[in-house]
Design a protein around this motif. Structure first.
Motif: not given
Length: 183
Positions: A33-38, A86-88, A141-143
């Motif tokens: 979830t942390d990667h997807a949210m970023f 923290l990247s979020l 995911l970015l697209l």
């Protein structure tokens, strides 16, 4: 503390095949979830001209994953989960134009380190397919997020967008404190 998961429950005992490497590479950024949210935050909050940034971000993330193969024989370097959380917050600050978008590049590198450290010691062929899967899932995911942002953001007021940015900042702070067991 890591919320990143592999769909095939990769463990050190598991012998990976190219297919399991690919599936795990595709699933890890989506199930973590942390990667997807970023990645979603980049499209919705951090970068308005995503096409310009997509390739550098994906390459930087991949570089982090490759470097993890050499640098983190004992798992993720200390503090990586904190930086990822923290990247979020940083993405929210970019959306508020308090930080320049280029700051997201090292954040993507940290995400790559975390994603790559999960497969340290794997055989070269499955590892290659894991990296291919990472690129596929992150690019998609970015697209998709970017396309949704193009549709949704024009209808939102600046006040609401700023409020969402502050929520993203708060979420990053909460996750960062949780990564040290403080929450």
């Amino acid at each position: 503390p890591a919320w990143a998961h592999h769909p095939l429950a990769m463990s050190e005992e598991l012998t990976m095949s190219p297919v399991s490497g690919l599936i795990s590479g595709i699933g890890h950024p989506l199930l973590g979830t942390d990667h997807a949210m970023f990645l979603i935050s980049i499209a919705f909050m951090g970068i308005s001209r995503l096409r310009k940034w997509s390739i550098p971000l994906l390459v930087t993330g991949l570089m982090g994953s490759v470097i993890a193969q050499f640098a983190s024989q004992n798992g993720m370097p200390f503090g990586t989960e904190f930086i990822i959380a923290l990247s979020l917050s940083i993405s929210g600050l970019v959306a508020l134009q308090k930080l320049p978008p280029v700051i997201l590049v090292p954040m993507m590198f940290a995400h790559g380190l975390a994603l790559g450290s999960e497969v340290v010691g794997s055989e070269p062929t499955p590892l290659f397919f894991y990296f291919v899967g990472l690129i596929i899932s992150q690019a998609l995911l970015l697209l998709i997020s970017c396309q949704l942002a193009k549709i949704m953001i024009p209808g939102l007021s600046k006040k609401l967008l700023d409020s969402l940015s502050y929520c993203w900042i708060a979420l990053g702070i909460v996750l960062a404190t949780a990564s040290f067991g403080l929450a």
